[in-house]
Write an enzyme that holds these catalytic residues in place. Sequence first.
Site, short mmCIF file in Angstrom:
data_model
loop_
_atom_site.label_atom_id
_atom_site.label_comp_id
_atom_site.label_asym_id
_atom_site.label_seq_id
_atom_site.Cartn_x
_atom_site.Cartn_y
_atom_site.Cartn_z
N ASP A 104 -6.61 1.05 0.97
CA ASP A 104 -6.71 1.29 2.41
C ASP A 104 -8.08 0.81 2.87
O ASP A 104 -8.82 0.16 2.12
CB ASP A 104 -6.47 2.77 2.73
CG ASP A 104 -7.65 3.65 2.34
OD1 ASP A 104 -8.51 3.22 1.53
OD2 ASP A 104 -7.72 4.79 2.85
N LYS A 128 0.83 -1.21 0.00
CA LYS A 128 0.00 0.00 0.00
C LYS A 128 0.86 1.26 0.00
O LYS A 128 0.65 2.17 -0.80
CB LYS A 128 -0.92 0.01 1.23
CG LYS A 128 -1.86 1.22 1.27
CD LYS A 128 -2.74 1.21 2.50
CE LYS A 128 -1.99 1.75 3.70
NZ LYS A 128 -2.88 1.97 4.87
#
Length: 260
Positions: free
Chosen positions: A148, A130
């Site tokens: 997320d 991420k």
Amino acid sequence: MKRFAGETPIGRKRRARKMAKVLAETHPDAHCELDFTNPLELAVATILSAQTTDVRVNLVTPTLFKRYLTAADYAAADRAEMEELLRPTGFFRAKTDSLIKLGQALVEKYDGVLPAKLDELVALPGIGRKTANVILGNAFDVPGITVDTHFRRLTNRFGWVQEEDPVKIEFQVAELIEKRDWTMLSHRVIFHGRRVCHARKPACGACTLAAMCPSYGTGPTEAAAAAKLLKGPRARELAIAAGVDPDLVPAAAVLAPEAP
């Protein structure tokens, strides 16, 4: 999901791209909310953003970035001093450890320069997939999908995926949306999650995606009730975009802090 129960894969792709287009129109202000001036600063800020808000990180980083200018500075940092600077972000000991080790790895392997390749970024201390996609998309202009909590929640609600694993979500969404749009799509979905499609009670009746969303009805569908759930500086504009009277949006909603 009953609204699109018989949807074909090509139908889902077309609907996803229409929704992505509407998201672009709905959130023209979408952007990376972490403050940075170079790739290293963004990497540091993203590591610090774990389990806290971007707003809090942005309060800490000006002092941090003045004190530590290069990877070598992080590598040689005094642990106690850095911990004190990072304390407001939470988990400051672990974050300090990550930043010092990141600095050391960059000095040892890359002459202090942050690499611009996914496989090299994820091998660095403190940087997962991420974080790497945030860095690639926003510091190096390399398209990346940032999964997320908001992105995971919304792509499932949208019926784009039926998956909780972030990596699988990333790859499945990549099949639906054109690569050139990945980075901005991530920002727009996150903005939508913070301002409209909240975890507990989404503002379904004041959402521009209502007609295309299989989860419509998860939150209140009546305009007055939904409008009260909109948040952020553009809350009244979001209401107008959804065909809802902006006067139904409370003044407090415009000033209310958005979900992290």
